[in-house]
Design a protein around this motif. Structure first.
Motif, PDB file in Angstrom:
ATOM      1  N   TRP A  94     -43.404  21.283 -11.450  1.00 31.41           N
ATOM      2  CA  TRP A  94     -43.667  19.845 -11.611  1.00 31.41           C
ATOM      3  C   TRP A  94     -42.667  19.042 -10.784  1.00 31.41           C
ATOM      4  O   TRP A  94     -43.043  18.151 -10.020  1.00 31.41           O
ATOM      5  CB  TRP A  94     -43.528  19.486 -13.086  1.00 31.41           C
ATOM      6  N   ALA A  95     -41.372  19.373 -10.953  1.00 28.94           N
ATOM      7  CA  ALA A  95     -40.322  18.626 -10.252  1.00 28.94           C
ATOM      8  C   ALA A  95     -40.432  18.795  -8.743  1.00 28.94           C
ATOM      9  O   ALA A  95     -40.275  17.823  -7.985  1.00 28.94           O
ATOM     10  CB  ALA A  95     -38.949  19.089 -10.746  1.00 28.94           C
ATOM     11  N   ALA A  96     -40.696  20.025  -8.297  1.00 32.35           N
ATOM     12  CA  ALA A  96     -40.786  20.284  -6.859  1.00 32.35           C
ATOM     13  C   ALA A  96     -41.957  19.521  -6.248  1.00 32.35           C
ATOM     14  O   ALA A  96     -41.824  18.883  -5.188  1.00 32.35           O
ATOM     15  CB  ALA A  96     -40.936  21.787  -6.611  1.00 32.35           C
ATOM     16  N   GLY A  97     -43.115  19.583  -6.907  1.00 32.16           N
ATOM     17  CA  GLY A  97     -44.265  18.841  -6.393  1.00 32.16           C
ATOM     18  C   GLY A  97     -44.011  17.349  -6.377  1.00 32.16           C
ATOM     19  O   GLY A  97     -44.391  16.641  -5.431  1.00 32.16           O
ATOM     20  N   LEU A  98     -43.350  16.854  -7.428  1.00 33.77           N
ATOM     21  CA  LEU A  98     -43.069  15.419  -7.518  1.00 33.77           C
ATOM     22  C   LEU A  98     -42.200  14.943  -6.362  1.00 33.77           C
ATOM     23  O   LEU A  98     -42.505  13.930  -5.720  1.00 33.77           O
ATOM     24  CB  LEU A  98     -42.387  15.110  -8.854  1.00 33.77           C
ATOM     25  N   VAL A  99     -41.116  15.653  -6.089  1.00 28.38           N
ATOM     26  CA  VAL A  99     -40.215  15.175  -5.030  1.00 28.38           C
ATOM     27  C   VAL A  99     -40.853  15.311  -3.655  1.00 28.38           C
ATOM     28  O   VAL A  99     -40.583  14.506  -2.749  1.00 28.38           O
ATOM     29  CB  VAL A  99     -38.855  15.906  -5.091  1.00 28.38           C
TER      30      VAL A  99
ATOM     31  N   PHE B 220     -37.105  15.305 -15.320  1.00 28.13           N
ATOM     32  CA  PHE B 220     -37.400  16.727 -15.184  1.00 28.13           C
ATOM     33  C   PHE B 220     -36.158  17.528 -14.798  1.00 28.13           C
ATOM     34  O   PHE B 220     -35.973  18.665 -15.252  1.00 28.13           O
ATOM     35  CB  PHE B 220     -38.520  16.935 -14.168  1.00 28.13           C
ATOM     36  N   LEU B 221     -35.301  16.946 -13.982  1.00 28.37           N
ATOM     37  CA  LEU B 221     -34.066  17.636 -13.614  1.00 28.37           C
ATOM     38  C   LEU B 221     -33.167  17.834 -14.828  1.00 28.37           C
ATOM     39  O   LEU B 221     -32.547  18.899 -14.987  1.00 28.37           O
ATOM     40  CB  LEU B 221     -33.334  16.842 -12.524  1.00 28.37           C
ATOM     41  N   CYS B 222     -33.096  16.838 -15.690  1.00 30.08           N
ATOM     42  CA  CYS B 222     -32.288  16.977 -16.910  1.00 30.08           C
ATOM     43  C   CYS B 222     -32.847  18.073 -17.816  1.00 30.08           C
ATOM     44  O   CYS B 222     -32.086  18.846 -18.421  1.00 30.08           O
ATOM     45  CB  CYS B 222     -32.223  15.648 -17.652  1.00 30.08           C
ATOM     46  N   LEU B 223     -34.179  18.152 -17.914  1.00 31.44           N
ATOM     47  CA  LEU B 223     -34.783  19.234 -18.687  1.00 31.44           C
ATOM     48  C   LEU B 223     -34.402  20.594 -18.123  1.00 31.44           C
ATOM     49  O   LEU B 223     -34.076  21.527 -18.865  1.00 31.44           O
ATOM     50  CB  LEU B 223     -36.308  19.089 -18.698  1.00 31.44           C
ATOM     51  N   LEU B 224     -34.451  20.707 -16.805  1.00 31.08           N
ATOM     52  CA  LEU B 224     -34.163  21.986 -16.154  1.00 31.08           C
ATOM     53  C   LEU B 224     -32.691  22.373 -16.281  1.00 31.08           C
ATOM     54  O   LEU B 224     -32.350  23.557 -16.344  1.00 31.08           O
ATOM     55  CB  LEU B 224     -34.561  21.919 -14.675  1.00 31.08           C
ATOM     56  N   VAL B 225     -31.817  21.396 -16.331  1.00 28.81           N
ATOM     57  CA  VAL B 225     -30.381  21.686 -16.418  1.00 28.81           C
ATOM     58  C   VAL B 225     -29.948  21.940 -17.859  1.00 28.81           C
ATOM     59  O   VAL B 225     -29.196  22.877 -18.141  1.00 28.81           O
ATOM     60  CB  VAL B 225     -29.566  20.527 -15.807  1.00 28.81           C
ATOM     61  N   PHE B 226     -30.467  21.133 -18.810  1.00 30.93           N
ATOM     62  CA  PHE B 226     -29.941  21.177 -20.172  1.00 30.93           C
ATOM     63  C   PHE B 226     -30.838  21.878 -21.193  1.00 30.93           C
ATOM     64  O   PHE B 226     -30.354  22.297 -22.244  1.00 30.93           O
ATOM     65  CB  PHE B 226     -29.662  19.750 -20.665  1.00 30.93           C
TER      66      PHE B 226
ATOM     67  N   PRO C  43     -51.581  25.193 -11.275  1.00 30.23           N
ATOM     68  CA  PRO C  43     -50.993  24.342 -10.229  1.00 30.23           C
ATOM     69  C   PRO C  43     -51.857  23.142  -9.866  1.00 30.23           C
ATOM     70  O   PRO C  43     -51.329  22.092  -9.475  1.00 30.23           O
ATOM     71  CB  PRO C  43     -50.835  25.298  -9.031  1.00 30.23           C
ATOM     72  N   LEU C  44     -53.172  23.278 -10.008  1.00 32.54           N
ATOM     73  CA  LEU C  44     -54.030  22.123  -9.747  1.00 32.54           C
ATOM     74  C   LEU C  44     -53.827  21.039 -10.807  1.00 32.54           C
ATOM     75  O   LEU C  44     -53.717  19.848 -10.479  1.00 32.54           O
ATOM     76  CB  LEU C  44     -55.494  22.556  -9.709  1.00 32.54           C
ATOM     77  N   LEU C  45     -53.783  21.448 -12.082  1.00 35.45           N
ATOM     78  CA  LEU C  45     -53.539  20.460 -13.140  1.00 35.45           C
ATOM     79  C   LEU C  45     -52.184  19.781 -12.948  1.00 35.45           C
ATOM     80  O   LEU C  45     -52.072  18.549 -13.008  1.00 35.45           O
ATOM     81  CB  LEU C  45     -53.590  21.137 -14.506  1.00 35.45           C
ATOM     82  N   LEU C  46     -51.154  20.591 -12.725  1.00 34.44           N
ATOM     83  CA  LEU C  46     -49.825  20.023 -12.526  1.00 34.44           C
ATOM     84  C   LEU C  46     -49.791  19.164 -11.273  1.00 34.44           C
ATOM     85  O   LEU C  46     -49.119  18.128 -11.236  1.00 34.44           O
ATOM     86  CB  LEU C  46     -48.785  21.146 -12.439  1.00 34.44           C
ATOM     87  N   GLY C  47     -50.520  19.587 -10.229  1.00 39.01           N
ATOM     88  CA  GLY C  47     -50.585  18.784  -9.016  1.00 39.01           C
ATOM     89  C   GLY C  47     -51.234  17.436  -9.258  1.00 39.01           C
ATOM     90  O   GLY C  47     -50.805  16.412  -8.709  1.00 39.01           O
TER      91      GLY C  47
END
Length: 674
Positions: free
Chosen positions: A105-110, A142-148, A180-184
């Motif tokens: 999600w985060a990668a696609g978003l950025v 999303f980054l905070c979720l991934l870190v914490f 990946p389509l849904l998340l995209g």
């Protein structure tokens, strides 16, 4: 474990730890630069977004590397892959759990954020500081979720010899495409939301932000549409209950952002064309993005029970808080800007295209509300009464079924209505053939089917299909009169010169195809369980099934039990089918059905092996009429969506010695918004 792999994993974790600081910098510096007139600060905010993109991509590549090298010291890799798992399902494993799906999600978003900011930097520069800020706020969450909360690089204290492996139900080609389509689709909705919020915050509320995000909106809607189609295809082929859509909570929360985005796509047309429904447009873009977050929350939090909820964790409160923040802040800003969003024009008549779009929005909102209520009702009942009451398909069929049928009718009525106001002469001329189709279909089917709802449903679908074909026929005929072109060439050039209009019509035709499949399988399917001894025959519908025995063997995925059924259709030998079970390595207690499906334009024969003994076997047999039209509709939808998305050509006059018929615009000007 190689030292290089160890360093690469640590690099991925370090990238995720550093990225939030650059995101915070971009969040602050963009608006601050705009307020203080410092263009270099705005540019630095953009550069910070690029840095966040690079760091998240490093983390993504690092996790992929850990999967490919089977680094089982990484807990997420251990959970979702094993040595015997193919490369395709190693790829699928990336989003098989919470941590990987959030990173995806985060990668696609950025990535889409960087593309959107770069391509609109000059044309929409006044909005850019706030677009960057909004997008980086989403990324920061999303980054905070991934870190914490959900660290994809969490290490084990030891290195297992093999991984646990991906859930057996996810080891299917459909799951390499569907998630990946849904998340995209979800992540792409961030772009129109960010531009809308930037317009509200900055007060620049002209149609510029809509034009800048039109293709992003169509992209998000199209990708989400394909995600839903592939999800239905996966459920049909893998789950073994004979259907493609069960109104499961996770299915529903994937549907509601699509419904909101569909309403938004239609509302935007009126805002661009007539400078109306501005508030509706803003509300719908906020809802489209908010419901995307809601869908991710339901799927990944485990707050509802679902066959689709493969990843459950404690991230629910985080998502719930973020969703609440989005709704409160977004609607607060919208309320503050309401005076500036007041439409300059009013509805001239209830019998007009503008009112058709308005009713369209109201119906979409009704379906969204009913669906969300059904999803949340078990939680509400448990909170109030201490008992979780599940809302099943009968509720959705009774509530959403008539609303969707009404929506289908509006798809046929809308193109027949002119802008502003219709005259009786116009209505009689435009509605003549669609009404003939409606009445004829209802009369013929009433004799053969003798059931109200399927007759009404097919009649409305035929009415709408006739309307759309009439629109094509009128356009092609008018063009041929001007140019003298052959039918095929006139068709191609007509569509090419007005892609938004005729691509949209093709999308509507695809929805009718899907509706045919839904109506046929809903009202006319046959379900029957049969137990057969060797050589015994059972009849289901027009099929005679003869059991020819059972074999056991080994496949690349694990042990397999396979039956053989000799199938005759209408008394003639037709085909041999082999329903069975697969016991995948590491998941022997969860056998997966190997469903035998024979597809057809008229009906599918669908057989599941449910049990067996030494000399007999039990099967559940489904005869599903018209289901293949759902997949055909999905293909047509993709084609229509691409035509609508593709940039319009520059206007060019049609060369002809003849005068143009009244109302024909050969260059496509004006008609593309219909």
């Amino acid at each position: 474990m190689p030292e290089m792999a160890f360093d690469f994993v640590n690099l991925g974790r370090a990238s995720l730890i550093v990225a939030p600081f650059f995101a915070i910098y971009a969040i602050v510096m963009g608006p601050l630069g705009d307020r203080s007139g410092r263009h270099d600060w705005i540019a630095s905010a953009r550069n910070a977004l690029y840095v966040v993109t690079a760091l998240v991509m490093v983390a993504t590549i690092a996790l992929f590397y850990a999967f490919i090298t089977k680094d089982y010291s990484v807990f997420y890799v251990y959970q979702n892959t094993r040595e015997s798992q193919s490369l395709l399902y190693t790829w699928t494993a990336f989003w098989g759990g919470n941590a990987g799906s959030l990173l995806f999600w985060a990668a696609g978003l950025v990535i889409v954020s960087s593309i959107a900011v770069t391509t609109n930097w000059r044309t929409q520069y006044p909005l850019m500081p706030y677009v960057i800020s909004v997008l980086m706020i989403i990324a920061l969450f999303f980054l905070c979720l991934l870190v914490f909360v959900a660290d994809p690089f969490e290490r084990l204290d030891f290195v297992p010899p093999d991984g646990r492996g991906l859930n057996p139900l996810l080891r299917d080609p459909g799951m390499a495409i569907h998630p990946p389509l849904l998340l995209g689709g979800y992540m792409s909705m961030s772009i129109p939301y960010a531009f809308a919020m930037a317009a509200l915050i900055s007060g620049r509320l002209d149609a510029g932000w809509i034009r800048a995000t039109r293709r992003w909106t169509l992209t998000a809607w199209g990708v989400l549409s394909m995600g839903l189609i592939f999800g239905s295809w996966w459920a049909y082929r893998v789950l073994g209950w004979g259907g493609y859509w069960g109104w499961d909570p996770v299915e529903n929360v994937a549907l509601v952002p699509w419904l909101a985005a569909s309403a938004y796509v239609h509302s935007v047309i009126v805002t661009e064309k007539r400078d109306m429904l501005k508030v509706w447009t803003m509300v719908l873009v906020i809802l489209s993005f908010s419901l995307s977050i809601f869908g991710t929350f339901i799927v990944r939090s485990g707050v509802v029970t679902s066959v689709h909820s493969f990843a459950q964790s404690s991230i629910g409160p985080w998502f719930f808080s973020f969703l609440g923040l989005i709704l409160i802040v977004s609607f607060a800003i919208l309320m503050a800007r309401l005076p500036q969003l007041e439409s300059r024009r009013k509805l001239d008549s209830l019998v007009s295209r503008e009112s058709g779009f308005l009713f369209n929005n109201l119906i979409f909102m009704g379906i969204i509300f009913a669906t969300i209520f059904g999803v949340l009702f078990p939680m509400i009942s448990e909170l109030v009464r201490g008992v979780q009451i599940t809302v099943g398909p009968p509720y959705y069929n009774r509530v959403n079924g008539p609303l969707m049928l009404l929506l289908m009718a509006l798809m046929g009525i809308g193109p027949l209505l002119p802008w502003r106001q219709a005259t009786k002469k116009q209505l009689l001329r435009r509605f003549r053939w669609p009404m003939i189709a409606l009445v004829t279909t209802a009369a013929v089917l009433s004799v053969t089917l003798r059931s109200f709802w399927p007759v009404l449903s097919f009649a409305i679908c035929n009415f709408t299909l006739t309307t759309l074909l009439q629109e094509y026929a009128q356009g092609i005929t008018a063009r041929r009169k001007v140019t003298g072109e052959a039918w095929p060439l006139a068709t191609v050039r007509l569509i090419g010169r007005s892609r938004r209009r005729y691509g949209g019509y093709l999308v509507h035709i695809s929805i009718i195809f899907v509706a045919f499949g839904v109506i046929g399988s809903q009202f006319f399917n046959i379900e029957q369980g049969v137990t057969l001894s060797s050589g015994e025959t059972a009849t289901v519908g027009r099929y005679d099934l003869t059991y020819a025995g059972l074999t056991e063997g080994q496949t690349s995925q694990g042990a397999e039990v396979k039956s053989t059924l000799n199938v005759a259709r209408n008394g003639r030998d037709w085909v041999d089918l082999h329903p069975g079970k697969i016991y995948m390595e590491g998941f022997e207690e969860q056998p997966v059905s190997n469903i035998a499906i024979r597809y057809g334009l008229v009906e599918d024969l669908y057989i599941v092996l449910t049990g067996w003994q030494e000399d007999s076997a039990t099967f559940y047999v489904f005869v599903n009429p018209l289901v293949s039209w759902i997949w055909i509709g999905g293909l047509v939808l993709v084609i229509g969506g691409l035509i609508s998305w593709w940039p319009e050509p520059k206007p060019q006059p049609v060369r002809s010695s003849r005068s143009l018929p009244s109302g024909l615009q050969p260059q496509g000007a004006g008609s593309g918004d219909d």
